[in-house]
Design a protein around this motif. Sequence first.
Motif, short mmCIF file in Angstrom:
data_model
loop_
_atom_site.label_atom_id
_atom_site.label_comp_id
_atom_site.label_asym_id
_atom_site.label_seq_id
_atom_site.Cartn_x
_atom_site.Cartn_y
_atom_site.Cartn_z
N THR A 61 69.13 31.29 14.50
CA THR A 61 70.56 31.61 14.44
C THR A 61 70.86 32.88 15.23
OG1 THR A 61 70.76 30.55 12.27
CG2 THR A 61 72.51 32.07 12.90
N THR A 115 77.54 26.51 0.15
CA THR A 115 77.02 25.40 0.94
C THR A 115 77.25 24.07 0.23
OG1 THR A 115 75.32 26.79 1.99
CG2 THR A 115 74.94 24.41 1.98
N TYR A 118 66.01 20.06 13.82
CA TYR A 118 67.24 19.85 13.04
C TYR A 118 68.34 20.80 13.52
CZ TYR A 118 70.16 19.05 8.90
OH TYR A 118 71.18 18.71 8.05
N SER A 119 69.17 20.33 14.43
CA SER A 119 70.26 21.17 14.96
C SER A 119 71.38 21.31 13.94
CB SER A 119 70.82 20.54 16.24
OG SER A 119 69.91 20.64 17.30
N ASN A 120 71.91 22.52 13.85
CA ASN A 120 73.00 22.79 12.90
C ASN A 120 74.33 22.33 13.51
OD1 ASN A 120 74.56 23.75 10.82
ND2 ASN A 120 73.50 25.70 10.69
N TYR A 137 77.68 22.46 10.82
CA TYR A 137 78.19 23.76 10.38
C TYR A 137 78.53 24.71 11.54
CZ TYR A 137 76.86 22.69 5.54
OH TYR A 137 76.74 22.14 4.30
N VAL A 156 65.27 29.40 10.41
CA VAL A 156 66.74 29.36 10.39
C VAL A 156 67.31 30.71 10.81
CG1 VAL A 156 68.77 29.08 8.90
CG2 VAL A 156 66.79 27.56 8.60
N THR A 202 68.42 26.03 14.04
CA THR A 202 67.99 25.17 12.94
C THR A 202 68.95 25.31 11.77
OG1 THR A 202 65.69 25.48 13.60
CG2 THR A 202 66.08 24.64 11.38
N GLY A 203 69.38 24.17 11.22
CA GLY A 203 70.29 24.19 10.07
C GLY A 203 69.55 24.46 8.77
N THR A 204 70.31 24.56 7.71
CA THR A 204 69.71 24.84 6.40
C THR A 204 69.14 23.59 5.74
OG1 THR A 204 71.89 24.61 5.36
CG2 THR A 204 71.19 26.83 5.97
N ILE A 228 76.36 30.29 5.80
CA ILE A 228 75.14 30.56 6.56
C ILE A 228 74.82 32.05 6.53
CG2 ILE A 228 74.16 30.57 8.89
CD1 ILE A 228 75.71 27.95 9.37
#
Length: 328
Positions: A312, A52, A119-121, A124, A308, A286-288, A227
Amino acid sequence: MVNGLATSTNPHMAPTMLAIFVTILPVFLMILAGYGARRLNVLPEGSGMLLTRFVTWIPLPALMFHIVATTDWHAVWDSDFVIASAGGSLIAFGTGMVLGRMRGLSAADIAVDGLNASYSNAAYIGLPLFLLVLGPQSAPFVIIAATLTLMILFACAVILIELGHHRDLGALHAMRMATLGVLRNPVTIAPLAGLIWWTTGLGLTPSIERFTAMLGGAASPAALVAIGLFLAERPIAEAIRNPSVLKLAGAKLLLHPLVTAAIAYPLLRMEAFPGALAVAIAALPTGTGPFMVASFYARNGEVTSGTVLVTTLLSTLTLTAILAFLPH
């Protein structure tokens, strides 16, 4: 066939859910590849965080710079998209904070829950996924959404956390720390640098354009594998049984796109493509990023990592439905 998707004889009818699912499947298979590599010990513990970091500092900034510097922003800029994307995200952020307060969290911790719900991923998962489904015209919109997420949501969360930690230092200190944190992030710096370069009207030289394109090409597959590595170190059973995780996952995958759709269509009457893209970006998992914020500020990351993981897994269904039924 259009962009690899089977369409009906009616040009205005959206692709079937099965066609959309088959198209987005490679994105989630790359996540599965990273998951399997970690579970089988092909890659060691902590490799997800290392990969990452590589993506965040090297190929992803190159990709974002390339897209921004080579896009005709006069043709693609859409203020309504910015309003819908930012407005939906801020409402989802507030909802996450309310859920955090309901379970008795401090001001610093409810800020992390705000990120969990909003928080949208986009960088990535969104970039490779929408390139597959909607084509290269989606990339500038995804870059806008990713930059807004960092500059607005991260700033709100860091200000709240700093205020919770250092109430005696005041709001100006919190805002200064938040601004520095956002500006130090390469995913923020790269598109801003690309925009500055674009305003010069010089264009990229062939060698620089090839360099950024080649280096940026590594961003999506590496990010998706990262991810999977991250998720492999989180227990699925515990996440699914955690009511806080499920509430936040519901806020992210259902409320966030619904609120964004309400802003995009009844209020702004957006055109089909940018409207559908704003809603689809809101429906991303949700992103990291929230987990990294929780780790940096020594907050409990159990609920965040669970959110997350669950979002996912479930986003394959929500994204498939949205892309199949919304006209684009």
